[in-house]
Design an enzyme around this catalytic site. Sequence first.
Site, PDB file in Angstrom:
ATOM      1  N   GLY A 138       0.837  -1.195   0.000  1.00 36.55           N
ATOM      2  CA  GLY A 138       0.000   0.000   0.000  1.00 36.55           C
ATOM      3  C   GLY A 138       0.869   1.241   0.000  1.00 36.55           C
ATOM      4  CB  ALA A 139       1.542   3.899  -2.085  1.00 34.54           C
ATOM      5  CB  ALA A 140      -0.125   6.373   2.873  1.00 35.09           C
TER       6      ALA A 140
ATOM      7  CB  ALA B 258       5.306   6.093   4.491  1.00 31.36           C
TER       8      ALA B 258
ATOM      9  CB  VAL C 205       3.517  -0.786   3.835  1.00 33.18           C
ATOM     10  CG1 VAL C 205       3.850  -2.049   4.620  1.00 33.18           C
ATOM     11  CG2 VAL C 205       3.200   0.363   4.781  1.00 33.18           C
TER      12      VAL C 205
ATOM     13  CE  LYS D 117       3.756   4.509   7.717  1.00 30.50           C
ATOM     14  NZ  LYS D 117       2.725   4.802   8.738  1.00 30.50           N
TER      15      LYS D 117
ATOM     16  CG  ASP E 279      -5.594   7.991   9.165  1.00 31.17           C
ATOM     17  OD1 ASP E 279      -6.673   8.302   8.626  1.00 31.17           O
ATOM     18  OD2 ASP E 279      -4.530   7.917   8.530  1.00 31.17           O
TER      19      ASP E 279
END
Length: 520
Positions: A152-154, A157, A159, A173, A305
Amino acid sequence: MALRALKFASLTAAASGIYLYGNKFLDPNDFGVVRVGRAIATTAVITYDYLTSLRSVPYGSEEYEFLKSQVHLRSAERLRELCCSNRGTFIKVGQHLGALDYLLPEEYTRTLKVLHSQAPQSTRQEIEQVIREDLGKEIKELFMSFEDTPLGAASLAQVHKAVLQDGRTVAVKIQHPKVQAQSSKDILLMEVLLLVVKQIFPDFEFMWLVEEAKKNLPLELDFLNEGRNAEKVAHMLKNFDFLKVPRIYWDLSTRRVLLMEFMEGGQVNDRAYMERNGINVNEISRNLGKLYSEMIFVNGFVHCDPHPGNVLVKKCPASGKAHIILLDHGLYQVLSESFRMDYCRLWQALIKADMKRVQKYSRRLGAGDLYPLFACMLTARSWESVNRGIDQSPVSASEDMEIRSNAATYLPQITQLLNNVPRQMLLLLKTNDLLRGIESALHTRASASSFLNMSRCCIRAVSTYQRSKSHSLYRRAQISFTEALSLWQINLYELFLWLKGSQLGNWVTALLRRMHHLMY
């Protein structure tokens, strides 16, 4: 007004330059003219659109409402494009806005929600650079295997799944390399733009958003702080055996790299996944409510969150129990004791429909004369439902639509409220909206059990506080007795609701009716 908007770009550019120079933030290496110019241009176009599109239309007419919705949609799309182009902090703030379902016009929240799935990805070379700089070794030295495609990308950052040399599977991460350098400058740019927009639209009160970003971003960018939060919440909620928090591997963690135990599952809003895997949807919703009631009312340490990517569910093959996996511990809100007590008592008043106490504790939390609006914002219910009792009836489709349309109608008052309430309240409102979104997806919103769990936590929290302030043994015993009695009453009511909805309850009801018929 239109002329002022046309002058907006040059005015903002000059103000930005003076402000940045005066604060010694200008660094052309990571704060390019394109990035700044894009933000200024987008803000100018949105401002000009609002000024000109609604100018000649009668306020409140059907045409006005239609045009206003169109302007909201165009502006939200422009804002989304800006966030995707400037990335980093802009995406983070856009995601925050997209989570405010019942506080902002639907056009904005619906458009900005996609930012959760459109976060940027760092390249393999950038990832290797961060790991080399922070851990002093190459990826192949640290890991037996390392998946190039992120799990996953936020906004801040991404992971990756990896396997350590000793065979342990971990989640790694890694912070995007440019975010640290750009974040403070991005916030500064947003602050300048919002200050200029406020000169044109005096009712535009969104400085709270910048203030929150200033306070929270440095904490979210420190992954060691995130690791400490994860361990703290795991210890704090250790009595909930259904909760799983990934273990932190401190020897391979830094401010920009966090190594965690690898955990996987379906997203908490994926009802189809739960049904396929034999997971009780109502149980998950109920347990999630227990977790957050405990964090908010009892401990005052709140994971802020809980979007679906950060809350996973999985059925344990050995025990058959469903686990909730809580991820991403960078953003927590610590509640002061006085705030937490007022918030507890306000929710107790809302559940009991005690309007005098609703007004009293809303005012104590900064709502002032806007306390009816504040109550509706907290509960995402209409004022009529708040007066009747929010536990008396579930949310109807028409009421939900009414609340969403009111977010646009009362936007100036909502932004005024957000500026007046304590800063602690802002993340709680965001958290409330994210949790409601999950409940809506699972079709479990506003169930009686959620209010009963909240009531239990409020009673425990207030009783604990009262005992801590009492020096009399008799008074402490009295408080404990009242607490036990109140909790017993809730348990009895919960049993009544269970019997009422169960097959056994139907049989008992039918038997009583038959006996009544035979007797009379």
